[in-house]
Scaffold this motif. Sequence first.
Motif, PDB file in Angstrom:
ATOM      1  N   MET A   2       5.585  -2.037  55.468  1.00 52.82           N
ATOM      2  CA  MET A   2       5.162  -3.347  55.910  1.00 52.82           C
ATOM      3  C   MET A   2       4.608  -3.177  57.422  1.00 52.82           C
ATOM      4  O   MET A   2       3.580  -3.610  57.695  1.00 52.82           O
ATOM      5  CB  MET A   2       6.105  -4.351  56.063  1.00 52.82           C
ATOM      6  N   PHE A   3       5.258  -2.358  58.159  1.00 50.83           N
ATOM      7  CA  PHE A   3       4.874  -2.442  59.591  1.00 50.83           C
ATOM      8  C   PHE A   3       3.754  -1.390  59.584  1.00 50.83           C
ATOM      9  O   PHE A   3       2.858  -1.611  60.565  1.00 50.83           O
ATOM     10  CB  PHE A   3       5.998  -1.663  60.241  1.00 50.83           C
ATOM     11  N   ALA A   4       3.680  -0.511  58.839  1.00 52.70           N
ATOM     12  CA  ALA A   4       2.497   0.403  58.810  1.00 52.70           C
ATOM     13  C   ALA A   4       1.374  -0.295  58.410  1.00 52.70           C
ATOM     14  O   ALA A   4       0.017  -0.412  59.058  1.00 52.70           O
ATOM     15  CB  ALA A   4       2.467   1.526  57.650  1.00 52.70           C
ATOM     16  N   LEU A   5       1.199  -1.301  57.574  1.00 54.95           N
ATOM     17  CA  LEU A   5       0.339  -2.136  57.038  1.00 54.95           C
ATOM     18  C   LEU A   5      -0.120  -3.264  58.265  1.00 54.95           C
ATOM     19  O   LEU A   5      -1.324  -3.391  58.414  1.00 54.95           O
ATOM     20  CB  LEU A   5       0.596  -2.799  55.671  1.00 54.95           C
ATOM     21  N   ALA A   6       0.916  -3.530  58.780  1.00 53.30           N
ATOM     22  CA  ALA A   6       0.724  -4.370  59.788  1.00 53.30           C
ATOM     23  C   ALA A   6       0.007  -3.880  61.138  1.00 53.30           C
ATOM     24  O   ALA A   6      -0.991  -4.430  61.640  1.00 53.30           O
ATOM     25  CB  ALA A   6       2.077  -4.942  60.468  1.00 53.30           C
ATOM     26  N   ALA A   7       0.156  -2.577  61.348  1.00 54.75           N
ATOM     27  CA  ALA A   7      -0.295  -2.005  62.466  1.00 54.75           C
ATOM     28  C   ALA A   7      -1.847  -1.729  62.063  1.00 54.75           C
ATOM     29  O   ALA A   7      -2.710  -2.005  63.051  1.00 54.75           O
ATOM     30  CB  ALA A   7       0.321  -0.534  62.993  1.00 54.75           C
ATOM     31  N   ILE A   8      -2.128  -1.450  60.861  1.00 54.20           N
ATOM     32  CA  ILE A   8      -3.637  -1.035  60.596  1.00 54.20           C
ATOM     33  C   ILE A   8      -4.450  -2.652  60.534  1.00 54.20           C
ATOM     34  O   ILE A   8      -5.565  -2.577  61.133  1.00 54.20           O
ATOM     35  CB  ILE A   8      -3.587  -0.578  59.120  1.00 54.20           C
ATOM     36  N   ALA A   9      -3.692  -3.749  60.156  1.00 48.86           N
ATOM     37  CA  ALA A   9      -4.348  -5.057  59.968  1.00 48.86           C
ATOM     38  C   ALA A   9      -4.611  -5.434  61.483  1.00 48.86           C
ATOM     39  O   ALA A   9      -5.752  -5.873  61.774  1.00 48.86           O
ATOM     40  CB  ALA A   9      -3.376  -6.073  59.294  1.00 48.86           C
ATOM     41  N   VAL A  10      -3.473  -5.286  62.268  1.00 52.98           N
ATOM     42  CA  VAL A  10      -3.806  -5.625  63.667  1.00 52.98           C
ATOM     43  C   VAL A  10      -5.125  -4.873  64.484  1.00 52.98           C
ATOM     44  O   VAL A  10      -5.949  -5.470  65.172  1.00 52.98           O
ATOM     45  CB  VAL A  10      -2.408  -5.492  64.581  1.00 52.98           C
ATOM     46  N   LYS A  11      -5.154  -3.385  64.127  1.00 47.55           N
ATOM     47  CA  LYS A  11      -6.101  -2.572  64.648  1.00 47.55           C
ATOM     48  C   LYS A  11      -7.546  -3.179  64.133  1.00 47.55           C
ATOM     49  O   LYS A  11      -8.496  -3.446  65.025  1.00 47.55           O
ATOM     50  CB  LYS A  11      -5.936  -1.323  64.160  1.00 47.55           C
ATOM     51  N   LEU A  12      -7.529  -3.407  62.906  1.00 49.49           N
ATOM     52  CA  LEU A  12      -8.870  -3.969  62.473  1.00 49.49           C
ATOM     53  C   LEU A  12      -9.297  -5.437  63.064  1.00 49.49           C
ATOM     54  O   LEU A  12     -10.430  -5.542  63.151  1.00 49.49           O
ATOM     55  CB  LEU A  12      -8.786  -4.190  60.908  1.00 49.49           C
ATOM     56  N   ALA A  13      -8.110  -6.338  63.221  1.00 49.64           N
ATOM     57  CA  ALA A  13      -8.289  -7.511  63.873  1.00 49.64           C
ATOM     58  C   ALA A  13      -9.015  -7.642  65.024  1.00 49.64           C
ATOM     59  O   ALA A  13     -10.054  -8.454  65.708  1.00 49.64           O
ATOM     60  CB  ALA A  13      -7.030  -8.517  63.648  1.00 49.64           C
ATOM     61  N   THR A  14      -8.241  -6.679  66.004  1.00 49.57           N
ATOM     62  CA  THR A  14      -8.798  -6.507  67.418  1.00 49.57           C
ATOM     63  C   THR A  14     -10.455  -5.889  67.345  1.00 49.57           C
ATOM     64  O   THR A  14     -11.147  -6.448  68.442  1.00 49.57           O
ATOM     65  CB  THR A  14      -8.007  -5.603  68.146  1.00 49.57           C
ATOM     66  N   ALA A  15     -10.727  -5.277  66.552  1.00 53.17           N
ATOM     67  CA  ALA A  15     -11.990  -4.499  66.474  1.00 53.17           C
ATOM     68  C   ALA A  15     -13.174  -5.774  66.182  1.00 53.17           C
ATOM     69  O   ALA A  15     -14.311  -5.467  66.251  1.00 53.17           O
ATOM     70  CB  ALA A  15     -12.091  -3.690  65.411  1.00 53.17           C
ATOM     71  N   GLU A  16     -12.417  -6.857  65.406  1.00 55.20           N
ATOM     72  CA  GLU A  16     -13.634  -8.003  64.917  1.00 55.20           C
ATOM     73  C   GLU A  16     -13.805  -8.952  66.506  1.00 55.20           C
ATOM     74  O   GLU A  16     -14.620  -9.790  66.107  1.00 55.20           O
ATOM     75  CB  GLU A  16     -12.790  -8.913  64.137  1.00 55.20           C
ATOM     76  N   LEU A  17     -13.179  -8.725  67.433  1.00 57.92           N
ATOM     77  CA  LEU A  17     -13.490  -9.941  68.545  1.00 57.92           C
ATOM     78  C   LEU A  17     -14.528  -9.153  69.255  1.00 57.92           C
ATOM     79  O   LEU A  17     -14.358  -8.074  69.997  1.00 57.92           O
ATOM     80  CB  LEU A  17     -12.034  -9.927  69.291  1.00 57.92           C
TER      81      LEU A  17
END
Length: 303
Positions: free
Chosen positions: A170-185
């Motif tokens: 879960m933490f690995a998936l969260a890290a990837i999701a957060v990284k992708l989210a920051t790239a969207e801003l």
Amino acid sequence: MNPIWLPASLLGGLFQAWRTALQQRLRAELSISGAGLVRYLYGVPFAFVFAGIWLTVQREAIPVFGAGFAAFAFAGAITQMAGTILLIMAFGHRGFVVGTAFSKTEAVQAALVTALFLGERLPLLAWIGIVAGVAGVLMLALAGRGVSWREIWRALGQPAALCGLGAGSMFALAAIAVKLATAELDGVDLIGSALITLVVVMATQTALHLAWVSVRDRDTLRAVCRQWRTSSQVGLLSALGSACWYIGFAAAPAALVRIVGQVEVIFTIGFAHFYLREPVRWHEIVGLLLVVGGVMMALLATF
């Protein structure tokens, strides 16, 4: 890569170990759900303050949130919540140090997922460092028993192992999701995008968890309010730790940030020994040295 990822990863490990130690103390007073709730409920005000100060100093406006950002931020919130609950459950089975150690397979899982789906490639030395770190985690997990396939299989079949491995996923998936989210801003710098993402993720987690306990477990909500002194400390450390992790994810490959973040195990053993009064045994020292060696190899591979 922006060099800020390295101090951010190291500080993230420190704050996370510190916060988790406080959460372990709260487990004696709160349910698993309550110990997880304090991380979000008391952390989100600090996240707002951090983001507000940074945007004010940088004179940047809040960017427009697109559908992509909203989806990735929501995914990060859900997976991080699930990982936190699984990690606290692991503590109840085998103790503070070993529960955290099992979750450290997150670094390997993040490396594999990002390599397969995001095309992030790590040098060979970094992969060797990952293997060394996993060996250290295994040493901690087996609690000093001989390292054999039979012992490995028995360890992996225990409830703490399953909870810890699930938390790592879960933490690995969260890290990837957060990284992708920051790239969207757009329109904000790296740190600004990380802090804004932190606010949205923690606000989402707070709303979801509050809704759950308000309907299903109101006693937990009252207990969380009574423990506000310790809970506010957990919230501050949670916001600080997550801010560091998010900045690291925005600046470097998620797997590399998590590999270096394994220094959390060093702090974990320290807090377990001096704060929680848990004895430190010889196999934990050996495991610790392997984890440190893995981190050092990962760092050397980046230069």
